[in-house]
Design a protein around this motif. Sequence first.
Motif, short mmCIF file in Angstrom:
data_model
loop_
_atom_site.label_atom_id
_atom_site.label_comp_id
_atom_site.label_asym_id
_atom_site.label_seq_id
_atom_site.Cartn_x
_atom_site.Cartn_y
_atom_site.Cartn_z
N ARG A 36 11.10 -6.62 -1.80
CA ARG A 36 10.59 -6.04 -0.58
C ARG A 36 10.10 -6.88 0.41
N ALA A 37 10.09 -6.85 1.73
CA ALA A 37 9.58 -7.57 2.89
C ALA A 37 8.00 -7.77 2.65
N PRO A 38 7.37 -8.71 3.05
CA PRO A 38 5.93 -8.70 3.12
C PRO A 38 5.31 -7.51 3.51
N GLY A 39 5.55 -7.00 4.62
CA GLY A 39 5.11 -5.59 5.29
C GLY A 39 5.24 -4.49 4.56
N GLU A 40 5.95 -4.57 3.31
CA GLU A 40 6.28 -3.55 2.43
C GLU A 40 5.49 -3.52 1.12
N LEU A 41 4.53 -4.48 1.27
CA LEU A 41 3.63 -4.77 0.10
C LEU A 41 2.39 -4.54 0.03
N GLY A 42 1.65 -3.91 -0.91
CA GLY A 42 0.38 -3.40 -0.88
C GLY A 42 -0.62 -4.63 -1.11
N ARG A 43 -1.82 -4.46 -0.93
CA ARG A 43 -2.82 -5.68 -1.15
C ARG A 43 -2.97 -6.51 -2.57
N ASP A 44 -2.28 -5.69 -3.52
CA ASP A 44 -2.16 -6.30 -4.74
C ASP A 44 -0.91 -7.18 -4.95
N GLY A 45 -0.15 -7.30 -3.97
CA GLY A 45 1.39 -7.76 -4.15
C GLY A 45 2.57 -6.94 -4.70
N HIS A 46 2.27 -5.81 -5.27
CA HIS A 46 3.17 -4.97 -5.53
C HIS A 46 3.64 -4.15 -4.36
N PRO A 47 4.85 -3.54 -4.56
CA PRO A 47 5.47 -2.46 -3.24
C PRO A 47 4.36 -1.62 -3.13
N LYS A 48 4.17 -1.30 -1.68
CA LYS A 48 3.13 -0.40 -1.39
C LYS A 48 3.51 1.18 -1.91
N ILE A 49 2.58 1.82 -2.51
CA ILE A 49 2.40 3.16 -3.14
C ILE A 49 2.66 3.97 -1.80
N GLY A 50 3.21 5.14 -2.02
CA GLY A 50 3.45 6.19 -1.00
C GLY A 50 4.81 6.28 -0.75
N ASP A 51 5.83 5.52 -1.12
CA ASP A 51 7.21 5.58 -1.04
C ASP A 51 7.90 6.15 -2.19
N PHE A 52 8.28 5.44 -3.22
CA PHE A 52 8.73 5.99 -4.39
C PHE A 52 7.68 6.60 -5.36
N ILE A 53 6.89 5.49 -5.51
CA ILE A 53 5.69 5.91 -6.34
C ILE A 53 4.56 6.59 -5.64
N PRO A 54 4.12 7.66 -5.68
CA PRO A 54 3.11 8.51 -4.78
C PRO A 54 1.78 7.86 -4.62
N ASP A 55 1.28 7.98 -3.54
CA ASP A 55 -0.06 7.50 -3.20
C ASP A 55 -1.25 8.31 -3.59
N LEU A 56 -1.76 8.14 -4.53
CA LEU A 56 -2.80 8.96 -5.22
C LEU A 56 -4.24 8.70 -4.86
N GLY A 57 -4.40 7.50 -4.02
CA GLY A 57 -5.89 7.37 -3.42
C GLY A 57 -6.55 6.23 -4.40
N LEU A 58 -5.78 5.86 -5.19
CA LEU A 58 -6.51 4.75 -6.31
C LEU A 58 -5.83 3.27 -6.12
#
Length: 267
Positions: free
Chosen positions: A53-75
């Motif tokens: 994934r491009a840098p803009g598609e990563l979360g703060r922890d370096g993994h791909p952002k949640i909310g796309d394939f894996i749901p964002d459960l607020g944690l």
Amino acid sequence: MHQAVGRTQTLIDPLDPARAAALHATLDLPGATPGAGDKLAPFFHQIYFWDARAPGELGRDGHPKIGDFIPDLGLPRRMWAGGRLSFNAPVTLGEPAEKTTIVESVSEKLGRTGPLAFVTLRHEIRQRDTLCVTEHQDLVYREDPAPGATPPIAPQAADEAETQDVADFSPTLLFRYSALTFNGHRIHYDRDYCGKVEGYGGLVVHGPLLAQLLMLKAERELGALNSFSFRATAPLLDYEQATLCRNGTVLWVRGPDGRQCLVAEAG
């Protein structure tokens, strides 16, 4: 049922033998370097099927952002809690393979340390239209630790084992394993992030790396694996020496203070 259940993603990889050879060297394994046409060692599929994934598609922890394939459960904190594998047929290096990932379950509950969310992914690896490996991957998400919070008490590992091997870890080993698995999780290489954000006392050794070492130990001592399951129970840090233990088909990782870091069973 959560709306994310049933989502699928498929990736295709040529299974470049050079990558398996690099992991073989990284783990300082004995024997011949793997090459084209060789059978892929158990769990070596972790170094293939990159989801870059491009840098803009990563979360703060370096993994791909949640909310796309894996749901964002607020944690915000993600951990690989464990997994179960079935080895159905050999995977051959140098031949294309396909990995399909399905979101199998999503659940939430309140734990002793606060809210928790659990996501189970099912990975199916096929080569030449044959299902070779089925893997269930259990992920857990939790809140950031409160300032000054006391870490959970880890279970104590068994002292007696039929066989034991000592394993050491270094920032270089963790970096190389992260690179080969294309794992950007900062707990494995960013010491400031480990301490200031996630509350660890050092770089965290990958749970899958510990599972990989136990799988190789099981195969060496018990023969070819049909199945393998593992569960992480406490973090191991980069400056700590671990003992890899086995009694029968049960294996575990013991930390230097006697705590159990990971427990597994081979079949």
